[in-house]
Design a protein around this motif. Structure first.
Motif, PDB file in Angstrom:
ATOM      1  N   ARG A  92       0.823  -1.204   0.000  1.00  0.00           N
ATOM      2  CA  ARG A  92       0.000   0.000   0.000  1.00  0.00           C
ATOM      3  C   ARG A  92       0.863   1.263   0.000  1.00  0.00           C
ATOM      4  NH1 ARG A  92      -2.590   3.825   2.960  1.00  0.00           N
ATOM      5  NH2 ARG A  92      -4.725   4.305   2.304  1.00  0.00           N
ATOM      6  N   LEU A  93       1.993   1.226   0.692  1.00  0.00           N
ATOM      7  CA  LEU A  93       2.872   2.398   0.738  1.00  0.00           C
ATOM      8  C   LEU A  93       3.493   2.692  -0.621  1.00  0.00           C
ATOM      9  CD1 LEU A  93       4.751   1.945   4.144  1.00  0.00           C
ATOM     10  CD2 LEU A  93       2.803   3.420   3.639  1.00  0.00           C
ATOM     11  N   ALA A  94       3.417   1.727  -1.544  1.00  0.00           N
ATOM     12  CA  ALA A  94       4.003   1.913  -2.870  1.00  0.00           C
ATOM     13  C   ALA A  94       2.962   2.211  -3.943  1.00  0.00           C
ATOM     14  CB  ALA A  94       4.799   0.668  -3.263  1.00  0.00           C
ATOM     15  N   GLN A  95       1.668   2.097  -3.614  1.00  0.00           N
ATOM     16  CA  GLN A  95       0.614   2.264  -4.621  1.00  0.00           C
ATOM     17  C   GLN A  95       0.255   3.738  -4.776  1.00  0.00           C
ATOM     18  OE1 GLN A  95      -2.389  -0.327  -2.935  1.00  0.00           O
ATOM     19  NE2 GLN A  95      -1.801  -2.022  -4.270  1.00  0.00           N
ATOM     20  N   GLU A  96       0.484   4.274  -5.962  1.00  0.00           N
ATOM     21  CA  GLU A  96       0.235   5.696  -6.199  1.00  0.00           C
ATOM     22  C   GLU A  96      -1.245   6.034  -6.170  1.00  0.00           C
ATOM     23  OE1 GLU A  96       2.140   6.769  -9.813  1.00  0.00           O
ATOM     24  OE2 GLU A  96       4.171   6.669  -8.978  1.00  0.00           O
ATOM     25  N   PHE A  97      -2.120   5.050  -6.375  1.00  0.00           N
ATOM     26  CA  PHE A  97      -3.557   5.297  -6.318  1.00  0.00           C
ATOM     27  C   PHE A  97      -4.110   5.116  -4.905  1.00  0.00           C
ATOM     28  CE2 PHE A  97      -2.719   0.938  -7.611  1.00  0.00           C
ATOM     29  CZ  PHE A  97      -3.432   0.208  -6.683  1.00  0.00           C
ATOM     30  N   ALA A  98      -3.270   4.640  -3.984  1.00  0.00           N
ATOM     31  CA  ALA A  98      -3.715   4.422  -2.602  1.00  0.00           C
ATOM     32  C   ALA A  98      -3.186   5.485  -1.659  1.00  0.00           C
ATOM     33  CB  ALA A  98      -3.290   3.034  -2.123  1.00  0.00           C
ATOM     34  N   VAL A  99      -1.934   5.919  -1.857  1.00  0.00           N
ATOM     35  CA  VAL A  99      -1.344   6.956  -1.014  1.00  0.00           C
ATOM     36  C   VAL A  99      -0.954   8.135  -1.887  1.00  0.00           C
ATOM     37  CG1 VAL A  99      -0.539   5.507   0.874  1.00  0.00           C
ATOM     38  CG2 VAL A  99       0.875   5.768  -1.142  1.00  0.00           C
ATOM     39  N   ARG A 100      -1.172   9.324  -1.345  1.00  0.00           N
ATOM     40  CA  ARG A 100      -0.902  10.547  -2.121  1.00  0.00           C
ATOM     41  C   ARG A 100       0.588  10.733  -2.357  1.00  0.00           C
ATOM     42  NH1 ARG A 100       0.159  14.048  -4.895  1.00  0.00           N
ATOM     43  NH2 ARG A 100      -0.819  16.077  -5.222  1.00  0.00           N
ATOM     44  N   TYR A 101       1.404  10.431  -1.351  1.00  0.00           N
ATOM     45  CA  TYR A 101       2.858  10.573  -1.463  1.00  0.00           C
ATOM     46  C   TYR A 101       3.486   9.249  -1.038  1.00  0.00           C
ATOM     47  CZ  TYR A 101       1.697  15.516  -1.693  1.00  0.00           C
ATOM     48  OH  TYR A 101       1.169  16.734  -2.058  1.00  0.00           O
TER      49      TYR A 101
END
Length: 734
Positions: A92-101
């Motif tokens: 999740r920390l790597a998904q651009e559609f899940a986290v803004r930065y």
């Protein structure tokens, strides 16, 4: 050797034991799993992931390592939980559609906005981003406290230094025991600007800060459609909800055709499930303005929506989709976080920014003190080295001739233990003249830096000025450029669009409903059909027919006094036999259908039982959504309903089986919502034979074959309700 408490059994009430253990579990869930820390915006699993990647030297400029290696280090050293949950957190920390930065830069398959899962951890690789590195900045400089890991073999940070406003920038969500959190992501540039304003004006209100922080900034974009008053109230108290819509545009085609293209969908909505939902609603005929939807997405979202016809306004089409599908949703705020003392608390925008700035102040002071201590140590060593260069011959003699060299050096030159140890460890090549100049230059530089740090630590305003400078640098790095551009548009509440009227026009289709004597019902296209050509099952024939529109609602009134409703759109169509009406309504086996008509909510109806009782009721009283129907006319055990008549007239005519005929004004019948009604005609041993409503102006027509009777010809039969009436005329007996 005996153990003191061996064999000791203590009795404890079950309720007490359960409450103690459950409380321990609840506290563990709240503090160590589900709620983020207000200072760095991370939950323990995310903090441990970032710290473990740092220990593996996975900085942004280094190579990638297998995610399995990272997850292994995390669960082996810091996080005693399952590898699946830790890997999901990493993904999740790597998904651009899940986290803004994103805090993690992934290499390999890390899932998609369609809801596809990431590849197994043995196939993917990752490393930290610049933002994760900013969160760790100063961790080696005593910026934060450390604690022992679960097995006592390692140490881990309690909180990260957090040079990036991660809590609000990336948001957070989680469910603990008895509480939850849900914080949306925001634009980092806006957060930096608001934080700098709060440093200048500590008394700034939430309204002042909202001049900089417009609202959420979701990684998937979209449009926030909400009034500013609601946004202000949400950020003041830390709770509330905002409406989020997909972003769309109209593409014109040939010959006046057009289509809608959705380019951004609401946050946390899976594109594949959204399309499935819309397709399902189309099959159920609940999206009658929509002709088709196609997914033409590549790396960017592109959903093509085609209207049923080009006369529909695009705004009306999208309004119908917003109401029925996940193209519009609500993001609920619950900004519940752990404060600096690890106490759960719901905070508003100002409180969160204030807590982050206070943490940055503490980090600055601790880093400065750590640097000052290092400077003091180095300056002490340099002072000793300079003393050596002034007395090199004597130092060499002492080293060559004395037994207790260190002690003699300390006594002769009044050196400290650290200084004398440094001199003894010094290489001979360092005795050159150039080295002495370099040491003097370094001593002067470090002395100036020490003085600057002492001034900084003794002046709070200078500390805040330094923090403001750090915020400007952070804003320049993360708040500008493609990454810092706002993605979510903030708009006011949308104008009301009347979808119902348009739906009625689009959905309206002339139909003829056919009901057979054995209870089979279906709808045929068109009006004025020749029903003599219709075929039925063997032994069955037409009972009644009704011309209506496809968006009408039918009322079925049974002899048991119950009203049922059927949507015409739900009726089967085509050349088949149709569908048993008892599958659509729960009509009892001993009841028959008296009437089938298009329900008019504002119309009025006369209900009559074979006991000679009845009352008037409004059409909306006959309305029901229940398949079991609604009891309107109350009946005795030996009674049944015989009429449900639409009222279009001002007189009621009743003829019974014992040859009595009565006419009386309709206004003598009371209007009720439900009940047994009042006596319409005294029947004796008879039963009502004919009940009809007519207008005195137009006259009375009993059937299509009988001729119309003027009201003047009927005056002899006019009386009052509940009368016996007079002997039926010959034309009525026939």
């Amino acid at each position: 050797m005996t153990i003191e408490n061996e064999g000791l059994i203590k009795e404890t009430p079950l309720a007490t034991a359960l409450s103690e253990r459950y409380l321990a579990y609840a506290l563990s869930t709240i503090m160590s799993r589900s709620l983020p820390d207000v200072r760095d915006g991370l939950k323990p699993v995310h903090r441990r992931l970032v710290f473990a990647m740092r220990q593996l030297k996975l900085d942004p400029k280094s190579g990638f390592k297998k995610c399995a290696r990272i997850v292994g280090d995390v669960i082996g050293k810091y996080h005693p939980h399952g590898d699946a949950s830790v890997y999901e957190a990493l993904v999740r920390l790597a998904q651009e559609f899940a986290v803004r930065y994103p805090l993690v830069e992934g290499q390999g398959n890390f899932g998609s906005i369609d809801g596809d899962n990431a590849a197994a951890m043995r196939y993917t690789e990752s490393r930290m981003t610049m933002i994760a590195q900013a969160l760790l900045e100063g961790i080696d400089e005593n910026a934060v406290d450390f604690r022992d890991t679960y097995d006592g073999e390692e140490e881990e940070p309690i909180v990260l230094p957090g040079a990036f406003p991660n809590l609000l920038a990336n948001g957070s969500s989680g469910i603990a025991v008895g509480m939850a959190t849900n914080i949306p992501p925001h634009n980092a540039g806006e957060l930096y600007a608001a934080a700098m304003h709060l440093i200048k004006k500590p008394d700034a209100s939430t309204k002042d800060l909202l001049q900089f922080v417009q609202g959420p900034d979701f990684p998937t974009g979209g449009i926030i459609v909400e009034n500013q008053d609601i946004i202000l109230q949400t950020y003041e108290v830390g709770r509330g909800s905002l409406r989020l819509r997909a972003r769309w545009e109209v593409e014109q085609g040939r010959f006046g055709t057009w289509q809608v293209v959705v380019t951004e969908i609401p946050y946390q909505v899976q594109k594949s499930k959204l399309i499935e939902q819309i397709a399902s609603l189309m099959e159920q005929k609940k999206l009658n303005l929509l002709a088709d939807i196609r997914d033409e997405s590549t790396d960017e979202v592109r959903l093509v929506i085609e209207p049923k016809n080009r006369t529909i306004e695009p705004e009306v089409l999208m309004e119908s989709l917003f109401k029925a599908t996940a193209l519009e949703g609500r993001f609920s705020y619950n900004m519940n976080v752990l404060d600096s003392k690890a106490v759960p608390k719901v905070m508003g925008l100002k409180d969160i920014l204030r807590a982050w700035l206070d943490h940055r102040y503490i980090v600055l002071v601790r880093r400065s003190q750590h640097r000052l201590s290092a400077l003091e140590r180095r300056l002490e060593i340099l002072q000793g080295l300079l003393a050596v260069y002034l007395n090199l011959d004597e130092v060499i003699r002492i080293i060559r001739e004395e037994d207790e060299v260190k002690t003699v050096l300390m006594q002769t030159f009044k050196l400290t233990d650290l200084q004398s140890e440094s001199i003894l460890n010094m290489r001979l090549r360092s005795l050159r003249r150039l080295e002495e100049d370099a040491i003097r230059h370094e001593y002067d530089q470090l002395s100036a830096e020490r003085e600057a740090l002492n001034i900084l630590l003794n002046d709070e305003s200078l500390c805040w000025k330094k923090i403001s400078q750090e915020l400007k640098e952070g804003n320049k790095q993360f708040g500008t450029g493609p990454l810092g551009q706002r993605r979510t548009l903030i708009s006011g509440a949308p104008k009301a669009v009347d979808v119902v009227e348009v739906l009625e026009e689009v959905e309206r289709e002339p139909l003829t409903v056919i009901l057979s004597q054995k209870g089979w019902i279906k709808a045929l296209k068109g009006h004025g059909l020749d029903l003599s050509l219709q075929k039925f099952k063997e032994g069955d024939q037409l009972q009644m027919s009704l011309e209506c529109q496809s968006n009408d609602r039918l009322c079925v009134f049974g002899s048991d006094g119950k009203s049922f409703n059927i949507k015409v759109s739900d009726l089967p169509r085509g050349r088949g036999d149709g569908q048993p009406i008892r599958l659509l309504v729960d009509l009892s086996n001993d009841a028959t259908i008296l009437a089938l008509f298009v329900l008019e909510d504002n119309g009025k109806y006369l209900l009559v039982s074979d006991g000679g009782r009845g009352f008037v009721t409004e059409g909306n009283n006959l309305s029901t959504d229940r398949k079991i129907g609604k009891q309107i006319l109350n009946l005795k055990d030996d009674e049944k309903a015989i009429y449900c008549l639409y009222i279009k007239g001002d007189y009621v005519a009743i003829a019974n089986t014992i040859g009595k005929f009565l006419i009386f004004p309709l206004d003598q019948i009371p209007e009720l919502k439900k009940g047994a009604g009042v006596i319409l005609q005294k029947l004796g041993k008879g039963k009502p034979k004919i009940v009809t409503i007519f207008s005195a102006e137009e006259g009375l027509t009993i059937s299509e074959k009988s001729r119309k009777r003027n009201f003047e010809d009927l005056k002899d039969f006019v009386g009052n309700r509940a009368g016996v009436g007079k002997k039926s005329p010959n034309w009525l007996r026939g």
